[in-house]
Design a protein around this motif. Structure first.
Motif, PDB file in Angstrom:
ATOM      1  N   VAL A 117      15.301  -4.475  53.073  1.00  0.00           N
ATOM      2  CA  VAL A 117      14.850  -5.623  52.281  1.00  0.00           C
ATOM      3  C   VAL A 117      15.536  -5.630  50.917  1.00  0.00           C
ATOM      4  CG1 VAL A 117      12.853  -6.710  51.163  1.00  0.00           C
ATOM      5  CG2 VAL A 117      12.635  -5.753  53.470  1.00  0.00           C
ATOM      6  N   ALA A 118      15.651  -4.458  50.296  1.00  0.00           N
ATOM      7  CA  ALA A 118      16.300  -4.362  48.986  1.00  0.00           C
ATOM      8  C   ALA A 118      17.759  -4.791  49.062  1.00  0.00           C
ATOM      9  CB  ALA A 118      16.198  -2.926  48.465  1.00  0.00           C
ATOM     10  N   LEU A 119      18.452  -4.409  50.119  1.00  0.00           N
ATOM     11  CA  LEU A 119      19.841  -4.828  50.284  1.00  0.00           C
ATOM     12  C   LEU A 119      19.947  -6.334  50.453  1.00  0.00           C
ATOM     13  CD1 LEU A 119      21.111  -1.997  52.664  1.00  0.00           C
ATOM     14  CD2 LEU A 119      21.750  -2.326  50.263  1.00  0.00           C
ATOM     15  N   LEU A 120      18.977  -6.912  51.142  1.00  0.00           N
ATOM     16  CA  LEU A 120      18.992  -8.360  51.362  1.00  0.00           C
ATOM     17  C   LEU A 120      18.802  -9.148  50.075  1.00  0.00           C
ATOM     18  CD1 LEU A 120      16.932  -8.638  54.688  1.00  0.00           C
ATOM     19  CD2 LEU A 120      19.405  -8.895  54.394  1.00  0.00           C
ATOM     20  N   ILE A 121      18.043  -8.595  49.122  1.00  0.00           N
ATOM     21  CA  ILE A 121      17.819  -9.326  47.876  1.00  0.00           C
ATOM     22  C   ILE A 121      18.862  -8.988  46.813  1.00  0.00           C
ATOM     23  CG2 ILE A 121      15.341  -9.430  48.310  1.00  0.00           C
ATOM     24  CD1 ILE A 121      15.057  -7.315  46.045  1.00  0.00           C
ATOM     25  N   GLY A 122      19.834  -8.124  47.159  1.00  0.00           N
ATOM     26  CA  GLY A 122      20.933  -7.882  46.237  1.00  0.00           C
ATOM     27  C   GLY A 122      21.011  -6.511  45.628  1.00  0.00           C
ATOM     28  N   TRP A 123      20.118  -5.584  45.987  1.00  0.00           N
ATOM     29  CA  TRP A 123      20.208  -4.228  45.453  1.00  0.00           C
ATOM     30  C   TRP A 123      21.410  -3.512  46.046  1.00  0.00           C
ATOM     31  CZ3 TRP A 123      19.300   0.440  48.359  1.00  0.00           C
ATOM     32  CH2 TRP A 123      19.357   1.612  47.575  1.00  0.00           C
ATOM     33  N   ARG A 124      22.120  -2.772  45.227  1.00  0.00           N
ATOM     34  CA  ARG A 124      23.270  -2.006  45.678  1.00  0.00           C
ATOM     35  C   ARG A 124      23.259  -0.618  45.032  1.00  0.00           C
ATOM     36  NH1 ARG A 124      22.973  -5.610  48.567  1.00  0.00           N
ATOM     37  NH2 ARG A 124      24.566  -7.109  49.243  1.00  0.00           N
ATOM     38  N   SER A 125      23.708   0.365  45.790  1.00  0.00           N
ATOM     39  CA  SER A 125      23.918   1.700  45.228  1.00  0.00           C
ATOM     40  C   SER A 125      25.400   1.851  44.904  1.00  0.00           C
ATOM     41  CB  SER A 125      23.487   2.777  46.229  1.00  0.00           C
ATOM     42  OG  SER A 125      24.270   2.704  47.404  1.00  0.00           O
ATOM     43  N   HIS A 126      25.711   2.744  43.980  1.00  0.00           N
ATOM     44  CA  HIS A 126      27.092   2.913  43.534  1.00  0.00           C
ATOM     45  C   HIS A 126      27.535   4.367  43.646  1.00  0.00           C
ATOM     46  CE1 HIS A 126      26.873  -1.204  42.047  1.00  0.00           C
ATOM     47  NE2 HIS A 126      25.746  -0.892  41.444  1.00  0.00           N
ATOM     48  N   GLU A 127      26.954   5.075  44.603  1.00  0.00           N
ATOM     49  CA  GLU A 127      27.332   6.456  44.861  1.00  0.00           C
ATOM     50  C   GLU A 127      27.681   6.619  46.330  1.00  0.00           C
ATOM     51  OE1 GLU A 127      27.849   8.896  42.881  1.00  0.00           O
ATOM     52  OE2 GLU A 127      27.077   8.110  40.981  1.00  0.00           O
ATOM     53  N   ASN A 128      28.189   7.785  46.678  1.00  0.00           N
ATOM     54  CA  ASN A 128      28.565   8.047  48.066  1.00  0.00           C
ATOM     55  C   ASN A 128      27.316   8.197  48.939  1.00  0.00           C
ATOM     56  OD1 ASN A 128      27.787  11.043  48.162  1.00  0.00           O
ATOM     57  ND2 ASN A 128      29.217  10.994  46.431  1.00  0.00           N
ATOM     58  N   GLN A 175      19.631   8.126  39.324  1.00  0.00           N
ATOM     59  CA  GLN A 175      20.864   8.872  39.104  1.00  0.00           C
ATOM     60  C   GLN A 175      21.622   9.078  40.416  1.00  0.00           C
ATOM     61  OE1 GLN A 175      20.589  12.431  36.603  1.00  0.00           O
ATOM     62  NE2 GLN A 175      21.918  13.509  38.027  1.00  0.00           N
ATOM     63  N   LEU A 176      20.910   9.434  41.471  1.00  0.00           N
ATOM     64  CA  LEU A 176      21.560   9.679  42.761  1.00  0.00           C
ATOM     65  C   LEU A 176      22.027   8.389  43.424  1.00  0.00           C
ATOM     66  CD1 LEU A 176      19.133  12.446  44.066  1.00  0.00           C
ATOM     67  CD2 LEU A 176      21.511  12.756  43.380  1.00  0.00           C
ATOM     68  N   PHE A 177      21.349   7.274  43.144  1.00  0.00           N
ATOM     69  CA  PHE A 177      21.769   5.973  43.677  1.00  0.00           C
ATOM     70  C   PHE A 177      22.892   5.348  42.849  1.00  0.00           C
ATOM     71  CE2 PHE A 177      17.204   5.259  45.362  1.00  0.00           C
ATOM     72  CZ  PHE A 177      17.487   6.017  46.491  1.00  0.00           C
ATOM     73  N   GLY A 178      23.148   5.894  41.665  1.00  0.00           N
ATOM     74  CA  GLY A 178      24.129   5.276  40.771  1.00  0.00           C
ATOM     75  C   GLY A 178      23.605   4.016  40.125  1.00  0.00           C
ATOM     76  N   ASN A 179      22.278   3.955  39.924  1.00  0.00           N
ATOM     77  CA  ASN A 179      21.645   2.766  39.341  1.00  0.00           C
ATOM     78  C   ASN A 179      21.244   2.962  37.887  1.00  0.00           C
ATOM     79  OD1 ASN A 179      19.939   1.869  42.425  1.00  0.00           O
ATOM     80  ND2 ASN A 179      21.925   1.203  41.666  1.00  0.00           N
ATOM     81  N   ALA A 212      12.433  14.597  26.176  1.00  0.00           N
ATOM     82  CA  ALA A 212      11.698  15.359  27.191  1.00  0.00           C
ATOM     83  C   ALA A 212      12.669  15.972  28.202  1.00  0.00           C
ATOM     84  CB  ALA A 212      10.691  14.458  27.904  1.00  0.00           C
ATOM     85  N   TRP A 213      12.433  17.245  28.532  1.00  0.00           N
ATOM     86  CA  TRP A 213      13.316  17.951  29.462  1.00  0.00           C
ATOM     87  C   TRP A 213      13.388  17.277  30.827  1.00  0.00           C
ATOM     88  CZ3 TRP A 213      12.552  20.490  34.149  1.00  0.00           C
ATOM     89  CH2 TRP A 213      13.624  21.264  34.600  1.00  0.00           C
ATOM     90  N   PRO A 214      12.279  16.788  31.408  1.00  0.00           N
ATOM     91  CA  PRO A 214      12.389  16.160  32.729  1.00  0.00           C
ATOM     92  C   PRO A 214      13.321  14.959  32.763  1.00  0.00           C
ATOM     93  CG  PRO A 214      10.101  16.670  32.246  1.00  0.00           C
ATOM     94  CD  PRO A 214      10.862  16.892  30.978  1.00  0.00           C
ATOM     95  N   MET A 215      13.414  14.233  31.668  1.00  0.00           N
ATOM     96  CA  MET A 215      14.289  13.068  31.641  1.00  0.00           C
ATOM     97  C   MET A 215      15.751  13.458  31.433  1.00  0.00           C
ATOM     98  SD  MET A 215      12.420  10.413  32.255  1.00  0.00           S
ATOM     99  CE  MET A 215      11.665  11.549  33.434  1.00  0.00           C
ATOM    100  N   GLU A 216      15.974  14.617  30.838  1.00  0.00           N
ATOM    101  CA  GLU A 216      17.344  15.099  30.659  1.00  0.00           C
ATOM    102  C   GLU A 216      17.872  15.727  31.952  1.00  0.00           C
ATOM    103  OE1 GLU A 216      19.120  14.508  28.088  1.00  0.00           O
ATOM    104  OE2 GLU A 216      17.537  13.685  26.814  1.00  0.00           O
ATOM    105  N   HIS A 217      16.996  16.227  32.804  1.00  0.00           N
ATOM    106  CA  HIS A 217      17.386  16.857  34.074  1.00  0.00           C
ATOM    107  C   HIS A 217      16.466  16.317  35.181  1.00  0.00           C
ATOM    108  CE1 HIS A 217      18.259  19.638  30.723  1.00  0.00           C
ATOM    109  NE2 HIS A 217      19.394  19.872  31.371  1.00  0.00           N
ATOM    110  N   PRO A 218      16.544  15.033  35.481  1.00  0.00           N
ATOM    111  CA  PRO A 218      15.531  14.407  36.344  1.00  0.00           C
ATOM    112  C   PRO A 218      15.513  14.916  37.782  1.00  0.00           C
ATOM    113  CG  PRO A 218      17.331  12.888  35.913  1.00  0.00           C
ATOM    114  CD  PRO A 218      17.538  14.056  35.019  1.00  0.00           C
ATOM    115  N   VAL A 219      16.673  15.184  38.368  1.00  0.00           N
ATOM    116  CA  VAL A 219      16.690  15.639  39.763  1.00  0.00           C
ATOM    117  C   VAL A 219      16.023  17.005  39.886  1.00  0.00           C
ATOM    118  CG1 VAL A 219      18.144  16.252  41.726  1.00  0.00           C
ATOM    119  CG2 VAL A 219      18.761  14.289  40.291  1.00  0.00           C
ATOM    120  N   LEU A 220      16.423  17.938  39.043  1.00  0.00           N
ATOM    121  CA  LEU A 220      15.817  19.271  39.065  1.00  0.00           C
ATOM    122  C   LEU A 220      14.335  19.190  38.727  1.00  0.00           C
ATOM    123  CD1 LEU A 220      16.003  22.336  39.259  1.00  0.00           C
ATOM    124  CD2 LEU A 220      16.760  22.376  36.861  1.00  0.00           C
ATOM    125  N   ALA A 221      13.988  18.401  37.728  1.00  0.00           N
ATOM    126  CA  ALA A 221      12.579  18.276  37.329  1.00  0.00           C
ATOM    127  C   ALA A 221      11.740  17.699  38.450  1.00  0.00           C
ATOM    128  CB  ALA A 221      12.469  17.402  36.084  1.00  0.00           C
TER     129      ALA A 221
END
Length: 292
Positions: free
Chosen positions: A150-161, A242-246, A258-267
């Motif tokens: 549904v997100a792709l249909l409304i125009g959402w795109r990712s910019h990562e592999n 970050q992982l979607f490239g958005n 805040a540390w979680p926002m500086e390292h969101p994937v690990l946090a």
């Protein structure tokens, strides 16, 4: 006859060899998960209704509210920028709102006496809850697939592999699985499925809206900025973006440092593992006391 009977009496009785505790627990959990998945297939309206709500949120925020929410540095009415900012938040909200369904399902099993039947079987105590949460995880994954289309249909795109995109969805599912243990604890703590549904949603709304999911944190009051940036939900949303490239350059990663926002994937991974460890322990303990 007596000699034969005496010899038979001396024949050692063979007892079935029991498997290791971990192997048995995994096997029992998979059996319970299969039972719940079959139940979902037989009641398809549960899955269908679970899909409608996130799709409604996508449409509402994209076409109703999206034009009124201005991102820092973006031009007024730039709905494409907001779509890319929004979708990670919608994905995260979808996996966390499944918590209410998990709690209601366990409360329903308790109410109908099904848990007592499981208790009478020679199975691992934690397998009932683990199987239920695994089945909910499968349903959540299917919901995410439909929502991504549904997100792709409304125009959402990712910019990562593709590997990075899959990692983003895995991060979201890990959070959903962690929150399903909170739902399990709620379901074991109330008397009716209705109470479990209400109890499962009442804390999710502030958790998801006091976050970076739908609007940038820098527009919030200072106190809410700190709460939002230490929110486990926010860490997962930021990690998925970050992982979607958005990520959007004009939107600051953190306004409080805040540390979680500086390292969101690990946090996000740390928060999810911590939630699983704490609430699985509490839920299994509650289950044992409830069926003792």
């Amino acid at each position: 006859m007596s000699a034969v009977g005496h010899a038979a009496d001396e024949t050692p009785t063979r007892t079935p060899r029991s498997r290791g505790g971990l192997t048995r627990s995994v096997r029992d959990s998979l059996v319970v998960a299969q039972r719940n998945l079959i139940r979902m297939l037989r009641i398809p309206e549960v899955v269908i209704f679970g899909l409608i709500q996130p799709i409604m949120f996508v449409v509402l925020f994209t076409y109703v509210f999206g034009g009124s929410i201005a991102l820092p540095g973006a031009q007024a009415g730039d709905t494409q920028a907001y779509r890319e900012f929004l979708m990670a938040g919608i994905f995260a909200q979808t996996v966390t709102f499944a918590t209410a369904g998990a709690g209601a399902g366990i409360a329903d099993d308790m109410h109908k006496g099904l848990i007592d039947r499981f208790r009478s079987l020679p199975m691992s105590r934690g397998a009932v809850l683990t199987g239920r949460t695994l089945a909910d995880l499968v349903q959540t994954a299917l919901t995410l697939v439909v929502l991504a289309v549904v997100a792709l249909l409304i125009g959402w795109r990712s910019h990562e592999n593709p590997a990075s995109v899959l990692a983003g969805f895995a991060l979201l599912l890990l959070l959903g699985y962690a929150f399903s243990w909170i739902g399990a604890l709620i379901g074991l703590s109330v008397r009716t499925p209705e109470a479990a549904t209400s109890g499962g949603l009442i804390w999710l709304f502030p958790l998801t809206f006091i976050s970076n999911a739908f609007v940038p944190v820098n527009g919030m009051p200072a106190v809410l900025q700190h709460i939002a940036e230490w929110n486990p939900f926010s860490a997962t949303v930021a990690g998925a973006r970050q992982l979607f490239g958005n990520t959007i350059d004009s939107v600051p990663r953190s306004v409080t440092g805040a540390w979680p926002m500086e390292h969101p994937v690990l946090a996000s991974v740390v928060w999810s593992v911590l939630i699983i460890a704490v609430f699985r322990t509490l839920a299994v303990r509650k289950y044992r006391s409830a069926t003792a």
